[in-house]
Scaffold this motif. Structure first.
Motif, PDB file in Angstrom:
ATOM      1  N   TRP A  76      53.411 -11.774 -34.532  1.00 11.08           N
ATOM      2  CA  TRP A  76      52.397 -12.252 -35.476  1.00 11.08           C
ATOM      3  C   TRP A  76      52.281 -11.226 -36.603  1.00 11.08           C
ATOM      4  O   TRP A  76      52.282 -10.014 -36.356  1.00 11.08           O
ATOM      5  N   LEU A  91      44.859 -18.186 -31.863  1.00  8.44           N
ATOM      6  CA  LEU A  91      45.895 -18.752 -32.724  1.00  8.44           C
ATOM      7  C   LEU A  91      47.095 -19.189 -31.889  1.00  8.44           C
ATOM      8  O   LEU A  91      47.435 -18.540 -30.900  1.00  8.44           O
ATOM      9  N   GLY A 135      43.246 -21.118 -36.794  1.00  6.30           N
ATOM     10  CA  GLY A 135      42.397 -20.260 -37.607  1.00  6.30           C
ATOM     11  C   GLY A 135      41.052 -20.899 -37.904  1.00  6.30           C
ATOM     12  O   GLY A 135      40.798 -22.060 -37.547  1.00  6.30           O
ATOM     13  N   GLU A 172      51.825 -22.713 -37.425  1.00  9.83           N
ATOM     14  CA  GLU A 172      50.674 -21.961 -36.925  1.00  9.83           C
ATOM     15  C   GLU A 172      49.416 -22.814 -36.979  1.00  9.83           C
ATOM     16  O   GLU A 172      49.281 -23.673 -37.859  1.00  9.83           O
ATOM     17  N   THR A 209      47.942 -19.664 -40.910  1.00 14.58           N
ATOM     18  CA  THR A 209      46.612 -20.176 -40.583  1.00 14.58           C
ATOM     19  C   THR A 209      45.587 -19.139 -41.035  1.00 14.58           C
ATOM     20  O   THR A 209      45.725 -17.949 -40.756  1.00 14.58           O
ATOM     21  N   TYR A 254      47.397 -15.654 -41.133  1.00 11.77           N
ATOM     22  CA  TYR A 254      48.211 -15.198 -40.015  1.00 11.77           C
ATOM     23  C   TYR A 254      49.453 -16.075 -39.882  1.00 11.77           C
ATOM     24  O   TYR A 254      49.365 -17.309 -39.940  1.00 11.77           O
TER      25      TYR A 254
END
Length: 122
Positions: free
Chosen positions: A36, A20, A9, A6, A116, A93
């Motif tokens: 997600w 993202l 962010g 990921e 992230t 996330y």
């Protein structure tokens, strides 16, 4: 070996936007739903958004109308466009393969990426 990476962010003020991205490998990406998920400090990880192999999307009520999930099967990536961010969106996330259950969407893989961090200031 499954890998989920990921990125995207950061720190943003309330009302701002972030995008993202998740790069996936180690499985046939185009065959499966992707999702997600996020985890805020002191809270359990929760579902945010999912997209099926044929681009049907689903969202948690808390992000509906503000977040948009999309995928690129040629690049094995899934993206989360986050607009009108709120302080309560602050979390790490993560992306994962997602499976629809009677109670909602669940992650499939036990091994998660590094996630992230998204921080929304008021």
């Amino acid at each position: 070996q499954v890998q989920l990476v990921e990125s995207g962010g950061g720190l943003v003020q309330a009302g701002g936007s972030l995008r993202l991205s998740c790069a996936a490998s180690g499985f046939v990406f185009s065959n499966y739903a992707m999702g997600w998920f996020r985890q805020a400090p002191g809270k359990e990880r929760e579902f945010v958004a999912a997209i099926t192999w044929n681009d049907i999307t689903d969202y948690a009520d808390s992000v509906k109308g503000r977040f948009t999930i999309s995928r690129n099967n040629a690049k094995n990536t899934v993206t989360l466009q986050m607009n009108s961010l709120k302080p309560e969106d602050t979390a790490v996330y993560y992306c994962n393969r997602a499976q629809r259950r009677a109670t909602g969407w669940d992650p499939v893989f036990d091994n998660w990426g590094q996630g992230t961090q998204v921080t929304v200031s008021s």
